[in-house]
Design an enzyme around this catalytic site. Structure first.
Site, short mmCIF file in Angstrom:
data_model
loop_
_atom_site.label_atom_id
_atom_site.label_comp_id
_atom_site.label_asym_id
_atom_site.label_seq_id
_atom_site.Cartn_x
_atom_site.Cartn_y
_atom_site.Cartn_z
CB SER A 172 49.04 36.50 40.73
OG SER A 172 49.92 38.06 39.64
CG ASP A 416 47.49 46.00 40.04
OD1 ASP A 416 48.74 45.21 39.09
OD2 ASP A 416 47.39 44.58 41.17
CG HIS A 419 47.56 41.50 38.99
ND1 HIS A 419 48.32 42.33 40.25
CD2 HIS A 419 47.41 40.32 38.59
CE1 HIS A 419 48.80 41.23 40.80
NE2 HIS A 419 49.06 40.43 40.67
#
Length: 440
Positions: A172, A416, A419
């Site tokens: 990702s 998070d 990311h």
């Protein structure tokens, strides 16, 4: 490089003349020998360097990991005037390391696009839309120490991609770089001349007027794994199948510019599980090896695939190094209970690196790539990204599962710190990719 004392023109010519006088050499052979000898003297350094193999490998110093990697000498020496595919020039200072530098505030030229202007950003990366109150993370520009990065030119990039395919392969984080690239380009393309479609592991953005595609292929380990489903892949007991890169690689053939990454999904602990037979077999033969050995196996498989399937005279291959996470504030001298949540400033310590596990993986890359002649350009985004604890999505993203009252009361618990918000840091990764593609 000086020639040996016995290889001076006078001594060499005298020896050849002596042989000629003894009748052992014809005049024509004598002339040929003298010609070859003088060419060797004039270009002796080049010959010696070819034999020795000029090659900038990844180099890891004891105090700090410094990575420099470029295409092998064999590609450079085919012709003095030959350039790497897609190259149009070189940096102003050839010895400039674009990955070594500092972040400078640049409100005039950053961000390179607005979040609201790029409809292709996934809701996991749209930080402003999900309530982030500041925009400072969007205004930092990477400045190498001895040169400047060329400005990203969307028209130039699209023209280079005409009738070609560019693909990002990995996890990702590589998908974030893929989306960043599309955001940097799409405004140059009319609305009715672009599209984006997803089919399983493959997402394809098409610029119809250019007959060009920019693609992302989900393969978090590069090898076949039990986490290959593009949607359902959150598996704690991860494993890969040995020697299985062709399972995914058959979808990569014909690509002109390839950008690989793989790192985060390997970080499950000190050991990693390797499947010796097939995932379809009822009885599975599994061994456990160190994470470093497992990662090394994947790197070797990638290099073998590139050597077999990518033409260095026509294609370019890049490998993006590890994207750092900022899950523990104590690593940079912060609150022992904190992480990237509520962080809006950069880490100022130029020697900050991060976890030891990251260093061990860099050593694996050094070992494997350092022995290889496969032409891959290394994008060392690790350390420059390590300073950017401010640039993560943190809590400002779509949450796939409802938050519990306990989580809401403690935002650190669900932040998070892996990311990155877009626009933001990953646009810089693509500026570096642009620089190495056109000005290697």
């Amino acid at each position: 490089m000086k020639p040996p004392p016995s290889s001076s023109p006078s001594s060499g010519g005298g020896a050849a003349a002596s042989l000629l006088r003894k009748g052992r050499l014809s005049p024509y052979l004598f002339t040929l020998l003298v010609f070859i000898f003088f060419v060797a003297i004039l270009y002796g350094e080049d010959f010696s360097c070819i034999l020795n193999g000029q090659f900038d490998y990844l180099r890891l110093s004891p105090s700090q990991l410094t990575v420099t990697f470029s295409s092998p000498a064999t590609a450079k020496k085919k012709s003095a005037a030959a350039a790497l595919p897609f190259a149009v020039g070189t940096t102003a200072e050839k010895k400039c390391d674009v990955f070594s530098g500092r972040w400078v505030w640049d409100e005039a030229r950053r961000p390179l696009y607005e979040e609201s202007e790029c409809p292709y950003i996934q809701p996991q990366l749209t930080c402003q839309a999900h309530g982030r109150p500041d925009k400072d993370y969007q205004h930092w520009r990477w400045q190498p120490n001895r040169c400047s990065l060329p400005s990203f030119n969307a028209t130039m990039m699209l023209e280079a991609l005409r009738d070609k395919r560019m693909m990002f392969v990995g996890d990702s984080l590589n998908r974030g770089q893929f989306v960043s690239m599309i955001c940097l380009l799409h405004k140059q393309i009319p609305n009715n001349s672009k599209s984006m479609e997803t089919n399983g592991s493959l997402t394809v953005f098409t610029a119809k007027d250019y007959n060009a595609t920019i693609e992302f292929y989900w393969a978090p380990f590069l090898l076949e794994s039990n986490s290959d489903d593009a949607v359902i892949h959150r598996i704690s007991d991860r494993m890969v199948r040995k020697g299985s890169i062709n399972k995914h690689g058959k979808h990569w053939k014909g690509v002109d510019i390839m950008v690989f990454n793989t790192y985060l999904w390997w970080m499950t602990g000190l050991e990693f599980k390797i499947l010796q037979n097939s995932f379809d077999d009822e009885e599975k033969h599994i061994i456990s090896v160190s994470t470093e050995d497992a990662y090394q196996m994947a790197m070797k498989s990638m290099l073998r695939w590139v050597k077999k399937n990518m033409d260095p005279n026509k294609t370019r291959v890049f490998f993006t190094s590890m994207s750092p996470s900022h899950g523990k504030s104590i690593d940079w001298g912060g609150d022992p209970k904190g992480n990237c949540y509520n962080e809006t400033t950069l880490i100022q310590d130029p020697s900050y690196w991060g976890s030891d596990s990251r260093k061990s993986i860099m050593r694996v890359i050094d070992k494997v790539f350092g022995k290889s002649r496969v032409p891959i350009t290394f994008l060392n985004i690790t350390q420059l990204s390590s300073y950017r604890k401010d640039a993560h999505t943190s809590i400002y993203k779509k949450q796939w599962n409802p938050l519990t009252p306990e989580q809401i009361a403690n935002p650190t618990s669900y932040a998070d710190c892996v990311h990155w918000c877009l626009p933001g840091l990953q646009d810089t990764w693509n500026e570096l990719l642009f620089a190495k593609l056109f000005y290697p």
